[in-house]
Write a protein that holds these residues in place. Structure first.
Motif, PDB file in Angstrom:
ATOM      1  N   SER A  62       0.830  -1.215   0.000  1.00  0.00           N
ATOM      2  CA  SER A  62       0.000   0.000   0.000  1.00  0.00           C
ATOM      3  C   SER A  62       0.860   1.258   0.000  1.00  0.00           C
ATOM      4  CB  SER A  62      -0.919   0.001   1.230  1.00  0.00           C
ATOM      5  OG  SER A  62      -1.859  -1.046   1.157  1.00  0.00           O
ATOM      6  N   ARG A  63       1.958   1.234   0.783  1.00  0.00           N
ATOM      7  CA  ARG A  63       2.843   2.410   0.814  1.00  0.00           C
ATOM      8  C   ARG A  63       3.506   2.627  -0.543  1.00  0.00           C
ATOM      9  NH1 ARG A  63       4.270   0.240   5.867  1.00  0.00           N
ATOM     10  NH2 ARG A  63       6.211  -0.638   5.016  1.00  0.00           N
ATOM     11  N   ARG A  64       3.928   1.534  -1.170  1.00  0.00           N
ATOM     12  CA  ARG A  64       4.574   1.640  -2.475  1.00  0.00           C
ATOM     13  C   ARG A  64       3.603   2.192  -3.516  1.00  0.00           C
ATOM     14  NH1 ARG A  64       6.507  -2.349  -6.742  1.00  0.00           N
ATOM     15  NH2 ARG A  64       4.875  -3.735  -6.001  1.00  0.00           N
ATOM     16  N   PHE A  65       2.378   1.683  -3.496  1.00  0.00           N
ATOM     17  CA  PHE A  65       1.368   2.164  -4.427  1.00  0.00           C
ATOM     18  C   PHE A  65       1.009   3.621  -4.137  1.00  0.00           C
ATOM     19  CE2 PHE A  65      -3.137   2.598  -5.725  1.00  0.00           C
ATOM     20  CZ  PHE A  65      -2.990   2.335  -7.077  1.00  0.00           C
ATOM     21  N   SER A  66       0.913   3.953  -2.845  1.00  0.00           N
ATOM     22  CA  SER A  66       0.579   5.329  -2.458  1.00  0.00           C
ATOM     23  C   SER A  66       1.649   6.309  -2.912  1.00  0.00           C
ATOM     24  CB  SER A  66       0.398   5.427  -0.935  1.00  0.00           C
ATOM     25  OG  SER A  66      -0.716   4.667  -0.522  1.00  0.00           O
TER      26      SER A  66
END
Length: 600
Positions: A236-240
């Motif tokens: 999720s952090r990478r996508f965010s």
């Protein structure tokens, strides 16, 4: 896929040439569409003229008794009919031209689909499907937009502006036409400059959008791995982070769009204000009627609104071209191995006892810095089985890829029945070979259709026969939907061993002259492995067979066994001969026997 200016210029020329060839077959439909377009524009330009006459007629009240009912009703009915006919002819034009647009999009989608299948494994290994699909989607949409705007926006807008200027010059002082011309030039110059600046931001938005979709697809396709390592938060952090970059680029893009829109509207507002001020003074001086004022106002808007449309079209066409650039860059990529239509086919007889295979001084590398095979020579006589064993990275699977002509050797040659496969159609080479890979990938379709994929058009009885031979029929029959059971995305509804048995059923159905088993029983339990090994041995009887194996117990029946290390053959012989030599093969055999005893 970085694009240079020269590449983009070449793409435009190729696109224009290809587009012309596509449009030639619809020349009469296009001609009829142009006629409808011109009629619609004439009706649009005539509306203000009729409106002026209506206003002037009513301004001279009271009307003569013989005109009190007839003339105004006639004019009003004509006014309504002109407005309706303008819409009617425009919609009719769109309906007629829809086939041209849709056929062009269809042609490019089909061309891209075929091109992607023609590209080699190096390309597909380095691309994310999730980021590739948006590029294709935006590209085909951009082509459709570019096709429509040239004929149905730019041309009619210029026609409309030309007709309005001609009427203005014929009926009113030149100053009105001068103001309209100055407005057109100012608007065009402003639009060209600021749209060019905005294109930079649009390219970055597209790039980040493709990256975000690629990350999303990659993460979802590896759902089990994400869960197993509890990396949901990291994903999720990478996508965010990617979406934050996309948002930043989008804001800059919108800011540039704001400046463009406000500037365009300011130029139009200044032009309309100057025209109306000049017309208002003429009405006060009694040199023009109120109807003239309404006519000039209508024509001023009729010129300025198309100007706004031209600005929109130019801006959107630049965006459309930016979207199409990545598609054209994709189409520029050349397949590693071409399949020209005039290439001779590989001639291999059907059934058993054919398919003599020779690797003759073959060297190969995926990367020049890391050679994989070194001057390798081996022979698989027709109707015999050769097994290849060795550590991971020794080059075993590369032999299968070269035999399938997924790659060509850097040096040396590969012969099938005396024919150098480099000089034969890749399609015919692959048609003669059946492969059971280490991990069988399934389509999101029924089990029956997945098996039948090996031979399109196979009957249900043939599919069931192949499933029985692969010891798969009882499992399929126990399912509520039988052979119509969906396999799921990449076959996720079935275990690795079940998928592998489907792969074996495919090869049985294909009935090829040459077989390749690449770790074909690696995902099976001991009982299934023994049963499937017997079936594979029966299937390979009197067929040329290449077995790439890790489990040595599955290849003891092979006519010859090759041991590879670091791209070279270090031992070769039968199972018994290699055990007697007490070399690398014997050590592997003893190690696996010891591990099997410990497990037991």
């Amino acid at each position: 896929m970085a694009d240079s200016t020269a590449d983009r210029t070449g793409d435009r020329r190729r696109f224009a040439a290809e587009l012309w060839q596509l449009l030639r077959q619809y020349r009469w439909r296009i001609a009829f569409s142009v006629v409808l377009l011109l009629v619609a524009k004439l009706a649009t330009v005539a509306v203000p003229l009729l409106l002026k006459r209506i206003i002037d007629t009513f301004s001279h009240a009271p009307l003569p008794s013989h005109l009190a009912l007839g003339l105004p009703a006639y004019l009003l009915a004509g006014y309504a009919l002109l407005r309706f006919s303008s819409t009617l002819f425009n919609e009719w034009r769109d309906l007629i031209f829809a086939r041209v647009t849709l056929n062009t999009v269809k042609a490019y989608a089909e061309k891209t689909f075929a091109h992607l299948h023609a590209l080699g494994p190096r390309f597909h290994a380095g691309r994310q499907v999730g980021s590739l699909l948006p590029d294709i989607d935006r590209g085909t949409s951009g082509i459709a937009f570019l096709l429509g705007i040239g004929l149905f926006t730019i041309v009619p807008t210029l026609v409309e502006i030309g007709l309005v200027l001609a009427i203005m010059l014929g009926r009113y002082p030149p100053s009105f036409a001068v103001i309209i011309g100055a407005t057109f030039l100012a608007y065009s110059g402003f639009t060209l400059v600021f749209t060019a600046r905005r294109v930079i931001y649009q390219r970055r938005v597209n790039k980040l959008d493709s990256r975000a979709k690629g990350q999303m697809a990659d993460s979802l396709m590896n759902y089990d791995t994400v869960k197993a390592f509890t990396n949901e938060a990291w994903e999720s952090r990478r996508f965010s982070a990617t979406m934050a970059d996309w948002m930043g680029a989008g804001i800059k893009n919108q800011r540039a769009l704001f400046i463009l829109h406000v500037g365009q509207s300011g130029v139009i507002a200044a032009g309309v204000a100057a025209i109306m001020l000049l017309a208002g003074q003429a009405v006060l001086a009694r040199s023009m009627s109120v109807g003239d004022l309404v006519l000039i106002n209508a024509y001023a808007l009729q010129v300025c609104l198309p100007l706004n449309a031209l600005g929109f079209v130019y801006r959107e066409s630049r965006d459309a071209w930016v979207n199409a650039e990545r598609l054209f860059a994709l189409l520029r990529l050349r397949p590693e191995i071409e399949d020209p239509p005039d290439a001779p086919a590989l001639h291999v007889g059907a059934g058993a006892g054919v398919g003599d295979v020779v690797f003759e001084h073959v060297s190969f590398h995926y990367d020049p810095e890391r050679p994989v095979l070194f001057d390798l020579s081996l022979h698989i006589p027709s109707g015999t089985t050769l097994a290849v064993v060795g550590r991971s990275g020794s080059g075993k699977s590369t032999l299968a890829r070269l035999l399938l002509r997924l790659y060509d050797p850097a040096s040396g040659r590969i012969l099938i029945d005396g024919q150098d496969i480099r000089h034969r159609s890749p399609t015919s080479v692959r048609r003669a070979i059946g492969v059971v890979p280490q991990d069988t990938a399934l389509f999101n379709d029924s089990i029956g259709n997945n098996i039948a994929y090996a031979r399109v058009g196979a009957t249900q009885d043939e599919v069931i026969g192949a499933a029985r031979a692969a010891l798969l029929h009882d499992l399929i029959a126990s399912l509520p939907e039988g052979y119509a059971t969906p396999a799921g995305e990449r076959g996720v509804k079935f275990s690795g061993g079940e998928r592998q048995r489907i792969g074996i059923a495919r090869v049985i159905l294909k009935d090829p002259a040459i077989l390749i088993f690449d770790e074909a029983t690696s995902a099976l339990d001991s009982v299934s492995e023994h049963a499937i090994a017997r079936e594979l041995e029966r299937l390979s009887h009197r067929r040329t067979t290449l077995i790439i194996a890790h489990r040595l117990s599955t290849i003891v029946h092979a006519h010859a066994i090759v041991v590879m290390e670091r791209g070279r053959i270090v031992e070769q012989g039968t199972h018994a001969e290699l055990l007697r030599r007490k070399g690398a093969y014997a050590r592997l055999w003893m190690l696996q026997q010891h591990m099997d005893r410990e497990r037991g």
